[in-house]
Scaffold this motif. Structure first.
Motif, PDB file in Angstrom:
ATOM      1  N   GLU A  40     -48.698  -9.521 -26.240  1.00 51.88           N
ATOM      2  CA  GLU A  40     -49.632  -9.641 -25.125  1.00 51.88           C
ATOM      3  C   GLU A  40     -49.363  -8.584 -24.058  1.00 51.88           C
ATOM      4  O   GLU A  40     -50.293  -8.065 -23.428  1.00 51.88           O
ATOM      5  CB  GLU A  40     -49.542 -11.039 -24.512  1.00 51.88           C
ATOM      6  CG  GLU A  40     -50.020 -12.157 -25.426  1.00 51.88           C
ATOM      7  CD  GLU A  40     -51.469 -11.973 -25.824  1.00 51.88           C
ATOM      8  OE1 GLU A  40     -52.273 -11.488 -24.980  1.00 51.88           O
ATOM      9  OE2 GLU A  40     -51.822 -12.296 -26.977  1.00 51.88           O
ATOM     10  N   GLN A  41     -48.057  -8.272 -23.866  1.00 50.00           N
ATOM     11  CA  GLN A  41     -47.723  -7.227 -22.897  1.00 50.00           C
ATOM     12  C   GLN A  41     -48.270  -5.868 -23.352  1.00 50.00           C
ATOM     13  O   GLN A  41     -48.762  -5.085 -22.542  1.00 50.00           O
ATOM     14  CB  GLN A  41     -46.198  -7.165 -22.711  1.00 50.00           C
ATOM     15  CG  GLN A  41     -45.633  -8.329 -21.903  1.00 50.00           C
ATOM     16  CD  GLN A  41     -44.124  -8.279 -21.793  1.00 50.00           C
ATOM     17  OE1 GLN A  41     -43.451  -7.581 -22.573  1.00 50.00           O
ATOM     18  NE2 GLN A  41     -43.567  -9.030 -20.846  1.00 50.00           N
ATOM     19  N   VAL A  42     -48.143  -5.626 -24.682  1.00 54.22           N
ATOM     20  CA  VAL A  42     -48.701  -4.370 -25.220  1.00 54.22           C
ATOM     21  C   VAL A  42     -50.216  -4.340 -25.017  1.00 54.22           C
ATOM     22  O   VAL A  42     -50.796  -3.331 -24.599  1.00 54.22           O
ATOM     23  CB  VAL A  42     -48.342  -4.224 -26.714  1.00 54.22           C
ATOM     24  CG1 VAL A  42     -49.100  -3.049 -27.327  1.00 54.22           C
ATOM     25  CG2 VAL A  42     -46.844  -4.032 -26.885  1.00 54.22           C
ATOM     26  N   LYS A  43     -50.840  -5.502 -25.321  1.00 56.53           N
ATOM     27  CA  LYS A  43     -52.287  -5.582 -25.124  1.00 56.53           C
ATOM     28  C   LYS A  43     -52.652  -5.380 -23.657  1.00 56.53           C
ATOM     29  O   LYS A  43     -53.623  -4.699 -23.323  1.00 56.53           O
ATOM     30  CB  LYS A  43     -52.810  -6.938 -25.605  1.00 56.53           C
ATOM     31  CG  LYS A  43     -52.788  -7.110 -27.116  1.00 56.53           C
ATOM     32  CD  LYS A  43     -53.366  -8.471 -27.490  1.00 56.53           C
ATOM     33  CE  LYS A  43     -53.379  -8.666 -29.007  1.00 56.53           C
ATOM     34  NZ  LYS A  43     -53.936  -9.984 -29.387  1.00 56.53           N
ATOM     35  N   LYS A  48     -54.926  -2.289 -19.408  1.00 53.04           N
ATOM     36  CA  LYS A  48     -54.787  -1.627 -18.117  1.00 53.04           C
ATOM     37  C   LYS A  48     -55.123  -0.144 -18.231  1.00 53.04           C
ATOM     38  O   LYS A  48     -55.791   0.437 -17.367  1.00 53.04           O
ATOM     39  CB  LYS A  48     -53.370  -1.816 -17.596  1.00 53.04           C
ATOM     40  CG  LYS A  48     -53.170  -1.229 -16.206  1.00 53.04           C
ATOM     41  CD  LYS A  48     -51.767  -1.477 -15.702  1.00 53.04           C
ATOM     42  CE  LYS A  48     -51.589  -0.876 -14.308  1.00 53.04           C
ATOM     43  NZ  LYS A  48     -50.207  -1.073 -13.798  1.00 53.04           N
ATOM     44  N   SER A  49     -54.664   0.465 -19.348  1.00 46.03           N
ATOM     45  CA  SER A  49     -54.968   1.880 -19.569  1.00 46.03           C
ATOM     46  C   SER A  49     -56.475   2.087 -19.720  1.00 46.03           C
ATOM     47  O   SER A  49     -57.060   3.016 -19.144  1.00 46.03           O
ATOM     48  CB  SER A  49     -54.235   2.373 -20.821  1.00 46.03           C
ATOM     49  OG  SER A  49     -54.580   3.713 -21.106  1.00 46.03           O
ATOM     50  N   ASN A  50     -57.086   1.174 -20.494  1.00 44.19           N
ATOM     51  CA  ASN A  50     -58.546   1.262 -20.668  1.00 44.19           C
ATOM     52  C   ASN A  50     -59.274   1.050 -19.350  1.00 44.19           C
ATOM     53  O   ASN A  50     -60.288   1.698 -19.060  1.00 44.19           O
ATOM     54  CB  ASN A  50     -59.018   0.230 -21.692  1.00 44.19           C
ATOM     55  CG  ASN A  50     -58.560   0.561 -23.104  1.00 44.19           C
ATOM     56  OD1 ASN A  50     -58.280   1.724 -23.409  1.00 44.19           O
ATOM     57  ND2 ASN A  50     -58.462  -0.450 -23.960  1.00 44.19           N
ATOM     58  N   LEU A  51     -58.728   0.110 -18.549  1.00 36.96           N
ATOM     59  CA  LEU A  51     -59.341  -0.161 -17.250  1.00 36.96           C
ATOM     60  C   LEU A  51     -59.251   1.061 -16.338  1.00 36.96           C
ATOM     61  O   LEU A  51     -60.220   1.419 -15.656  1.00 36.96           O
ATOM     62  CB  LEU A  51     -58.661  -1.368 -16.600  1.00 36.96           C
ATOM     63  CG  LEU A  51     -59.196  -1.766 -15.218  1.00 36.96           C
ATOM     64  CD1 LEU A  51     -60.670  -2.144 -15.314  1.00 36.96           C
ATOM     65  CD2 LEU A  51     -58.381  -2.938 -14.650  1.00 36.96           C
ATOM     66  N   ASP A  52     -58.066   1.702 -16.363  1.00 38.43           N
ATOM     67  CA  ASP A  52     -57.902   2.918 -15.553  1.00 38.43           C
ATOM     68  C   ASP A  52     -58.860   4.015 -16.023  1.00 38.43           C
ATOM     69  O   ASP A  52     -59.469   4.723 -15.210  1.00 38.43           O
ATOM     70  CB  ASP A  52     -56.451   3.411 -15.641  1.00 38.43           C
ATOM     71  CG  ASP A  52     -55.475   2.442 -14.974  1.00 38.43           C
ATOM     72  OD1 ASP A  52     -55.942   1.636 -14.132  1.00 38.43           O
ATOM     73  OD2 ASP A  52     -54.275   2.493 -15.297  1.00 38.43           O
ATOM     74  N   LYS A  53     -58.984   4.147 -17.353  1.00 40.05           N
ATOM     75  CA  LYS A  53     -59.881   5.160 -17.914  1.00 40.05           C
ATOM     76  C   LYS A  53     -61.330   4.857 -17.542  1.00 40.05           C
ATOM     77  O   LYS A  53     -62.104   5.748 -17.163  1.00 40.05           O
ATOM     78  CB  LYS A  53     -59.718   5.201 -19.432  1.00 40.05           C
ATOM     79  CG  LYS A  53     -60.559   6.273 -20.105  1.00 40.05           C
ATOM     80  CD  LYS A  53     -60.305   6.274 -21.605  1.00 40.05           C
ATOM     81  CE  LYS A  53     -61.160   7.340 -22.286  1.00 40.05           C
ATOM     82  NZ  LYS A  53     -60.936   7.349 -23.764  1.00 40.05           N
ATOM     83  N   THR A  54     -61.681   3.558 -17.640  1.00 35.84           N
ATOM     84  CA  THR A  54     -63.046   3.156 -17.287  1.00 35.84           C
ATOM     85  C   THR A  54     -63.329   3.404 -15.809  1.00 35.84           C
ATOM     86  O   THR A  54     -64.415   3.843 -15.424  1.00 35.84           O
ATOM     87  CB  THR A  54     -63.255   1.669 -17.618  1.00 35.84           C
ATOM     88  OG1 THR A  54     -63.018   1.454 -19.009  1.00 35.84           O
ATOM     89  CG2 THR A  54     -64.679   1.241 -17.291  1.00 35.84           C
ATOM     90  N   SER A  55     -62.321   3.130 -14.974  1.00 35.31           N
ATOM     91  CA  SER A  55     -62.481   3.367 -13.534  1.00 35.31           C
ATOM     92  C   SER A  55     -62.690   4.856 -13.252  1.00 35.31           C
ATOM     93  O   SER A  55     -63.524   5.243 -12.421  1.00 35.31           O
ATOM     94  CB  SER A  55     -61.249   2.853 -12.776  1.00 35.31           C
ATOM     95  OG  SER A  55     -61.108   1.449 -12.931  1.00 35.31           O
ATOM     96  N   ALA A  56     -61.909   5.686 -13.973  1.00 30.57           N
ATOM     97  CA  ALA A  56     -62.058   7.137 -13.792  1.00 30.57           C
ATOM     98  C   ALA A  56     -63.455   7.591 -14.233  1.00 30.57           C
ATOM     99  O   ALA A  56     -64.111   8.405 -13.562  1.00 30.57           O
ATOM    100  CB  ALA A  56     -60.979   7.873 -14.583  1.00 30.57           C
TER     101      ALA A  56
END
Length: 251
Positions: A40-43, A48-56
């Motif tokens: 779950e931590q990996v997920k 979070k990485s996807n969220l950051d990318k989406t935010s960018a």
């Protein structure tokens, strides 16, 4: 007593076995939970990485949207200016067309007046050939008046031949082609008088095609030439329609 001791020993063994089982079970469960937690931590890290990318990407799209809005506003301004210019051009074009139509109508009217004056001038010259001295003098005055009126319509540098009806024709070079107008039509289309003469290089025997609106009506052969007009005999076999004053005669 021995039975009690044995029972207690059995209970102790069972308790120990149960404790070992539960210890092992708890250990396995802990391992599973730790593995699931790691997963779950990996997920979570991936999310979070996807969220950051989406935010960018969202920020980039927002920037592009702002730029597009600015360009759209500029385009609308240019379009409004272009529409205003187009409206002005259409209005100017309408005015120009009106002026051109009026000018064309005035030109046609002037051309008609010039043709009529030329026919009157030729007719006056013809009548001056056979009139009495008083009539000839009157015709000369009429001719002078008509020549003055015609001079108003001549292009700059071009003058009306001032010779009278009895003047001696010159000997200019004979033109290879040109046009004139029918000033007089003889009885039964037997001959025509053209508003062009020896001063323009016309000579006896010269052939003319008499036409109207591009349709050839007859062939005429010059039989007599004066300074400013010529008499041409119509070839009977060539007649295709009634001739009228103002018809075009080309050679």
């Amino acid at each position: 007593m021995k039975a009690l001791t044995l029972s207690l020993a059995i209970l102790a063994l069972l308790g120990s076995a149960a404790s070992g089982f539960f210890y092992i079970q708890i250990g396995n469960t802990k391992t599973v939970l730790q593995n699931e937690l790691s997963t779950e931590q990996v997920k979570s890290t991936g999310l979070k990485s996807n969220l950051d990318k989406t935010s960018a990407e969202r920020d980039e799209l927002q920037t592009k949207l702002s730029s597009t809005d600015a360009e759209l506003g500029d385009t609308k301004s240019k379009l409004t200016a272009s529409e205003a210019q187009s409206f002005q051009l259409n209005r100017d074009l309408t005015q120009i067309k009106g002026v051109a139509a009026k000018s064309e109508a005035e030109t046609q009217k002037l051309n008609a007046e010039v043709s009529e004056l030329r026919r009157d001038l030729v007719q006056a010259r013809i009548e001056a050939q056979t009139g009495s001295p008083e009539e000839i003098e009157k015709y000369k005055q009429t001719i002078a008046s008509l020549q003055s009126k015609l001079a108003v319509f001549q292009p700059e540098g071009v003058t009306v031949n001032p010779s009278d009806a009895t003047g001696t024709p010159g000997q200019p070079a004979r033109p290879t082609s040109g046009t004139s107008h029918v000033a007089v039509v003889g009885p039964k289309n037997s001959f025509v008088v053209l508003d062009i003469g020896s001063s323009s290089g016309i000579a006896p025997g010269q052939k003319f095609l008499v036409a109207r609106a591009g349709q050839v009506l007859a062939e005429a052969i010059v039989s007599e030439v004066k300074d400013t007009y010529a008499i041409a005999q119509i070839t009977p076999s060539s007649i295709k329609g009634a001739l009228s004053v103002g018809d075009i005669a080309s050679y």
